[in-house]
Design an enzyme around this catalytic site. Structure first.
Site, PDB file in Angstrom:
ATOM      1  N   HIS A 270      51.343  -4.176  19.322  1.00  0.00           N
ATOM      2  CA  HIS A 270      52.118  -2.927  19.163  1.00  0.00           C
ATOM      3  C   HIS A 270      52.382  -2.291  20.517  1.00  0.00           C
ATOM      4  O   HIS A 270      51.705  -1.333  20.880  1.00  0.00           O
ATOM      5  CB  HIS A 270      51.319  -1.963  18.288  1.00  0.00           C
ATOM      6  CG  HIS A 270      52.116  -0.850  17.710  1.00  0.00           C
ATOM      7  ND1 HIS A 270      52.280   0.364  18.332  1.00  0.00           N
ATOM      8  CD2 HIS A 270      52.806  -0.755  16.553  1.00  0.00           C
ATOM      9  CE1 HIS A 270      53.000   1.167  17.577  1.00  0.00           C
ATOM     10  NE2 HIS A 270      53.327   0.504  16.492  1.00  0.00           N
ATOM     11  N   PHE A 271      53.195  -2.657  21.285  1.00  0.00           N
ATOM     12  CA  PHE A 271      54.177  -3.738  21.238  1.00  0.00           C
ATOM     13  C   PHE A 271      53.985  -4.591  22.480  1.00  0.00           C
ATOM     14  O   PHE A 271      53.772  -4.017  23.546  1.00  0.00           O
ATOM     15  CB  PHE A 271      55.595  -3.163  21.228  1.00  0.00           C
ATOM     16  CG  PHE A 271      55.839  -2.240  20.056  1.00  0.00           C
ATOM     17  CD1 PHE A 271      56.169  -2.758  18.802  1.00  0.00           C
ATOM     18  CD2 PHE A 271      55.736  -0.862  20.185  1.00  0.00           C
ATOM     19  CE1 PHE A 271      56.425  -1.926  17.728  1.00  0.00           C
ATOM     20  CE2 PHE A 271      55.974  -0.026  19.112  1.00  0.00           C
ATOM     21  CZ  PHE A 271      56.325  -0.547  17.886  1.00  0.00           C
TER      22      PHE A 271
END
Length: 139
Positions: free
Chosen positions: A45-46
């Site tokens: 993420h991410f």
């Protein structure tokens, strides 16, 4: 309170204990968590642009407010989310940031507790929310 003292209140353990320290300040609980960058929730993420997920920030708020309920949480009790309302994400939280929380109980009807809180980084508002949970006794 440091992490060891928090473990006497919260049932959470690694990797889900998301407070480094907390203090009781009158009607407020204030907590801190330093985002190291190697947390499980940042891995996907991410990739290349890690951002702390909003759900994790809400969990940090919930853990912070439990400091206010330490006298109501008998050994074996588990605080469970029952609702999130009016959640607003204002600014992303990234590795290297130190999250600061401020929470308070606005209403209680045991075993249900209703709270409001905010997350800031360097004084900048990142999240604000109203939330509720139930303190359930172990079976």
């Amino acid at each position: 309170m440091n992490r060891e003292e928090l473990m006497n209140i919260l049932p959470h353990r690694e990797d889900m204990l998301l407070l480094d320290e907390a203090v009781l300040d009158g009607e407020f609980a204030r907590g801190k968590y330093h985002v190291r960058g190697d947390e499980f929730f940042l891995r996907g993420h991410f990739p290349g642009n890690p951002v702390v997920p909003g759900v994790i920030l809400c969990e940090i708020l919930a853990q912070s407010v439990c400091v206010l309920l330490q006298d109501k949480m008998a050994e074996g009790a588990t605080p469970m989310y029952t609702g999130l309302n009016n959640v607003r994400f204002k600014s992303p939280v990234k590795p290297g940031d130190t999250i600061e929380t401020e929470c308070r109980i606005v209403k209680s009807k045991p075993p249900f507790y209703f709270a409001e809180g905010k997350v800031t980084v360097d004084g900048k508002l990142c999240v604000k929310a109203e939330f509720s949970f139930a303190v359930l006794q172990g079976e």
